[in-house]
Design a protein around this motif. Structure first.
Motif, PDB file in Angstrom:
ATOM      1  N   GLU A 130     -24.857 -20.114   5.801  1.00 19.91           N
ATOM      2  CA  GLU A 130     -24.410 -21.487   6.031  1.00 19.91           C
ATOM      3  C   GLU A 130     -22.976 -21.575   6.558  1.00 19.91           C
ATOM      4  O   GLU A 130     -22.159 -22.363   6.085  1.00 19.91           O
ATOM      5  CB  GLU A 130     -24.558 -22.322   4.758  1.00 19.91           C
ATOM      6  N   GLU A 149     -20.454 -19.508   6.395  1.00 20.48           N
ATOM      7  CA  GLU A 149     -19.360 -18.905   5.655  1.00 20.48           C
ATOM      8  C   GLU A 149     -19.751 -17.511   5.183  1.00 20.48           C
ATOM      9  O   GLU A 149     -20.930 -17.174   5.110  1.00 20.48           O
ATOM     10  CB  GLU A 149     -18.933 -19.768   4.466  1.00 20.48           C
ATOM     11  N   TYR A 204     -11.900 -26.802   0.698  1.00 20.03           N
ATOM     12  CA  TYR A 204     -13.234 -26.213   0.618  1.00 20.03           C
ATOM     13  C   TYR A 204     -14.241 -27.203   0.033  1.00 20.03           C
ATOM     14  O   TYR A 204     -15.356 -27.359   0.547  1.00 20.03           O
ATOM     15  CB  TYR A 204     -13.218 -24.939  -0.231  1.00 20.03           C
ATOM     16  N   GLU A 205     -13.857 -27.880  -1.036  1.00 24.44           N
ATOM     17  CA  GLU A 205     -14.761 -28.839  -1.666  1.00 24.44           C
ATOM     18  C   GLU A 205     -15.061 -30.012  -0.733  1.00 24.44           C
ATOM     19  O   GLU A 205     -16.194 -30.504  -0.687  1.00 24.44           O
ATOM     20  CB  GLU A 205     -14.164 -29.344  -2.981  1.00 24.44           C
ATOM     21  N   HIS A 247     -15.179 -29.844   2.509  1.00 25.05           N
ATOM     22  CA  HIS A 247     -16.124 -29.264   3.480  1.00 25.05           C
ATOM     23  C   HIS A 247     -17.519 -29.179   2.883  1.00 25.05           C
ATOM     24  O   HIS A 247     -18.511 -29.503   3.551  1.00 25.05           O
ATOM     25  CB  HIS A 247     -15.612 -27.888   3.887  1.00 25.05           C
ATOM     26  N   ARG A 248     -17.611 -28.758   1.637  1.00 22.01           N
ATOM     27  CA  ARG A 248     -18.914 -28.648   0.956  1.00 22.01           C
ATOM     28  C   ARG A 248     -19.573 -30.014   0.797  1.00 22.01           C
ATOM     29  O   ARG A 248     -20.771 -30.171   1.076  1.00 22.01           O
ATOM     30  CB  ARG A 248     -18.727 -27.987  -0.421  1.00 22.01           C
ATOM     31  N   ARG A 286     -23.827 -30.264   0.163  1.00 17.66           N
ATOM     32  CA  ARG A 286     -24.220 -29.164  -0.709  1.00 17.66           C
ATOM     33  C   ARG A 286     -23.728 -29.447  -2.127  1.00 17.66           C
ATOM     34  O   ARG A 286     -22.534 -29.576  -2.361  1.00 17.66           O
ATOM     35  CB  ARG A 286     -23.661 -27.840  -0.195  1.00 17.66           C
ATOM     36  N   ARG A 317     -22.929 -28.971  -6.159  1.00 15.25           N
ATOM     37  CA  ARG A 317     -22.361 -27.937  -7.022  1.00 15.25           C
ATOM     38  C   ARG A 317     -22.859 -28.161  -8.441  1.00 15.25           C
ATOM     39  O   ARG A 317     -22.672 -29.255  -9.006  1.00 15.25           O
ATOM     40  CB  ARG A 317     -20.833 -27.986  -6.978  1.00 15.25           C
TER      41      ARG A 317
END
Length: 342
Positions: A166, A168, A198-199, A201-202, A207, A209
């Motif tokens: 994905e 990364e 990063y979070e 982007h997630r 996506r 968590r």
């Protein structure tokens, strides 16, 4: 634990679940742009790390998890879930096979529990389970130029398993060489980025968590794990009955949405706080962040019946919803009703 990379210039420690690694390095927006436009590395050394070796490892994991791991190609990253018999999440696994062992990273603090569970399920099979959370650390490299940086770090350190998935790459680096690996990535053109970027982007990638965007009632269909972490054409595993029933006959009671939050409000919603529609609680907020282009965003779980074209409030903050899981997800069985000839 406290990551040695917190000595990187500008590093500010994250809080709560991710305490001990960097939230940012002084320029969160710049870090977010590097993740999407060039190359960046993220210190995720707080993740739990588990290694599964032995000739029976792929078939054994295939029987225990929601993912098809038989014939898994070395280097190809995937996700898998360990579910209970009712289809609720026990463990989330981000994994890769390197040809000799399966390397797994999981949520902070969950490495020992996952290793203990897997070890309890070995029986007579030729597998070995080791919790390496104290000796291996995860560095995640993102961006269109990440391959050059990853190659430089692997050449410098040697023997580093790499999970690519994905957009990364996750490097399972010996913890005592974490700083050296980060330096190699930086010298190859990847800049440091913290968990704030990063979070964001997630979340923008929809996506979830575990523990933030899920609760004790979450089932895979609700949070878009089907296809990503759940394979629908494989043999039996714990929780499969729930997955199959929802896929073929029913619809999940809740659905995942991305929330575009009112940018004039200075705070972000708390994880677990209420999502409301017309004055009624219709769901819960998950993780939230400030994206360098989208502004403040969050993930949420709302009741399936909530209209898809309505605005909501998240912890009292006005929010527009972006549908991730459609209300009609599931109920894929094709049933032909036959009538008796007259």
């Amino acid at each position: 634990m406290t990551s040695p990379l917190l000595t990187t210039p500008g590093a500010v420690s994250a809080e709560s679940t991710d305490a001990g690694v960097a939230a940012h390095y002084g320029r969160p927006a710049h870090e977010g742009r590097a993740i999407e436009r060039s190359g960046a590395w993220v210190d995720r050394s707080n993740r739990g790390v588990v290694r599964v070796s032995g000739p029976d490892r792929l078939g054994w994991l295939n029987d225990l998890t929601s993912q098809l791991t038989l014939g898994l190609v070395p280097g190809a990253g995937t996700e898998a879930l360990v579910l209970d018999t009712r289809g609720h999440l026990r463990h989330h696994l981000s994994l890769v096979d390197d040809g000799e062992a399966v390397w797994i990273h999981t949520e902070p603090g969950d490495g020992p529990a996952l290793a203990a569970f897997l070890d309890s399920m070995r029986f007579m099979l030729r597998v070995e389970v080791a919790d390496l959370s104290g000796s291996r650390s995860v560095l995640t490299v993102l961006g269109p130029e990440r391959d050059k940086a990853v190659a430089a770090a692997v050449e410098r350190i040697g023997g580093v398993p790499v999970r690519a998935a994905e957009g990364e790459s996750d490097l399972f680096v010996p913890s005592e060489r974490l700083v050296e690996a980060a330096e190699a990535l930086t010298e190859a053109g990847a800049s440091p980025a913290g968990l704030w970027a990063y979070e964001a982007h997630r979340i923008a990638g929809h996506r979830v968590r575990p523990g933030l965007d899920t609760d004790e009632r979450t089932i895979p269909h609700e949070v878009d794990w089907v296809g990503r972490a759940v394979h629908l054409e494989k043999g039996c595993y714990p929780g499969q009955e729930t997955v199959a029933r929802v896929h073929n006959l029913g619809r999940p009671p809740r659905r995942l949405v991305m929330l575009h939050l009112d940018g004039t409000v200075e705070r972000l919603p708390e994880a677990g706080s209420a999502v409301e529609f017309d004055g009624r609680t219709v769901g819960r907020v998950g993780s939230s962040a400030r994206h360098h282009e989208l502004g403040p965003i969050a993930l949420g779980l709302v009741k399936r019946a909530v209209p898809v074209d309505t605005d909501l409030t998240a912890d009292g903050i006005a929010a527009g919803q972006e549908v991730v899981v459609a209300p009609d997800t599931g109920a894929n069985a094709q049933i032909d009703l036959r009538r008796r000839p007259r």
